[in-house]
Write a protein that holds these residues in place. Sequence first.
Motif, PDB file in Angstrom:
ATOM      1  N   ALA A  14       0.975  -1.142  -0.078  1.00 34.05           N
ATOM      2  CA  ALA A  14       0.048   0.135  -0.091  1.00 34.05           C
ATOM      3  C   ALA A  14       0.783   1.415   0.143  1.00 34.05           C
ATOM      4  O   ALA A  14       1.926   1.268   0.597  1.00 34.05           O
ATOM      5  CB  ALA A  14      -0.874  -0.016   1.369  1.00 34.05           C
ATOM      6  N   GLY A  15       0.414   2.143  -0.632  1.00 36.03           N
ATOM      7  CA  GLY A  15       1.267   3.472  -0.844  1.00 36.03           C
ATOM      8  C   GLY A  15       2.328   3.395  -2.199  1.00 36.03           C
ATOM      9  O   GLY A  15       2.844   4.392  -2.731  1.00 36.03           O
ATOM     10  N   SER A  17       3.465   2.342  -6.140  1.00 37.48           N
ATOM     11  CA  SER A  17       2.910   2.522  -7.634  1.00 37.48           C
ATOM     12  C   SER A  17       3.331   1.419  -8.443  1.00 37.48           C
ATOM     13  O   SER A  17       4.443   0.592  -8.252  1.00 37.48           O
ATOM     14  CB  SER A  17       4.079   3.780  -7.845  1.00 37.48           C
ATOM     15  N   ARG A  65      -5.114   9.731  -8.321  1.00 34.23           N
ATOM     16  CA  ARG A  65      -3.964   8.741  -8.054  1.00 34.23           C
ATOM     17  C   ARG A  65      -3.468   8.288  -9.190  1.00 34.23           C
ATOM     18  O   ARG A  65      -2.242   7.602  -9.479  1.00 34.23           O
ATOM     19  CB  ARG A  65      -4.542   7.838  -7.010  1.00 34.23           C
ATOM     20  N   ASN A  82      -0.350   5.380  -8.562  1.00 36.46           N
ATOM     21  CA  ASN A  82       0.037   5.997  -7.500  1.00 36.46           C
ATOM     22  C   ASN A  82      -0.632   5.913  -6.386  1.00 36.46           C
ATOM     23  O   ASN A  82      -1.993   5.677  -6.348  1.00 36.46           O
ATOM     24  CB  ASN A  82       0.738   7.330  -7.617  1.00 36.46           C
ATOM     25  N   SER A  83      -0.004   5.733  -4.979  1.00 36.23           N
ATOM     26  CA  SER A  83      -0.706   5.715  -3.997  1.00 36.23           C
ATOM     27  C   SER A  83      -1.694   4.628  -3.814  1.00 36.23           C
ATOM     28  O   SER A  83      -2.863   4.692  -3.549  1.00 36.23           O
ATOM     29  CB  SER A  83      -1.284   7.091  -3.509  1.00 36.23           C
ATOM     30  N   LYS A  85      -3.852   1.389  -3.045  1.00 33.24           N
ATOM     31  CA  LYS A  85      -4.617   0.788  -1.896  1.00 33.24           C
ATOM     32  C   LYS A  85      -4.898  -0.597  -1.946  1.00 33.24           C
ATOM     33  O   LYS A  85      -4.908  -0.984  -3.122  1.00 33.24           O
ATOM     34  CB  LYS A  85      -5.963   1.893  -1.651  1.00 33.24           C
ATOM     35  N   SER A 117      -1.458  -4.639   2.524  1.00 33.97           N
ATOM     36  CA  SER A 117      -1.636  -3.556   3.483  1.00 33.97           C
ATOM     37  C   SER A 117      -0.423  -3.635   4.364  1.00 33.97           C
ATOM     38  O   SER A 117       0.466  -4.691   4.451  1.00 33.97           O
ATOM     39  CB  SER A 117      -2.851  -3.572   4.322  1.00 33.97           C
TER      40      SER A 117
END
Length: 117
Positions: A14-15, A17, A65, A82-83, A85, A117
């Motif tokens: 998570a976070g 790219s 995103r 990007n970013s 989840k 996560s």
Amino acid sequence: QVQLVESGGGSVQAGGSLRLSCAASGYKFRYCTGWFRQTPGKEREEIARITSFGNSYYEDSVKGRFTISKDSANNTLYLQMNSLKPEDSAMYYCAAATLCKFRSGYWGQGTQVTVSS
């Protein structure tokens, strides 16, 4: 024969790219092109499209995103993500169609994206 081949999927935290690519053959980029995703038990949803005029549209959950782009010289469509989840985890497909009527258009085989996560 029009063919679309996706690549670039994989596993990411998570976070992070990823950049998906969709290589097209058999036609020139005059089609409306888009990215879709699907998870088991759910309908395939459109998340981004770019028209033959270069106008782009995004589904709300990815707006800000994800970025869709195309390289017409190389007949390649991209999706910069990007970013990321965990809820972005899905099979991602690219599609091409006239007038953005994707149901009757051309589809790739998909590439899996898994976000942990």
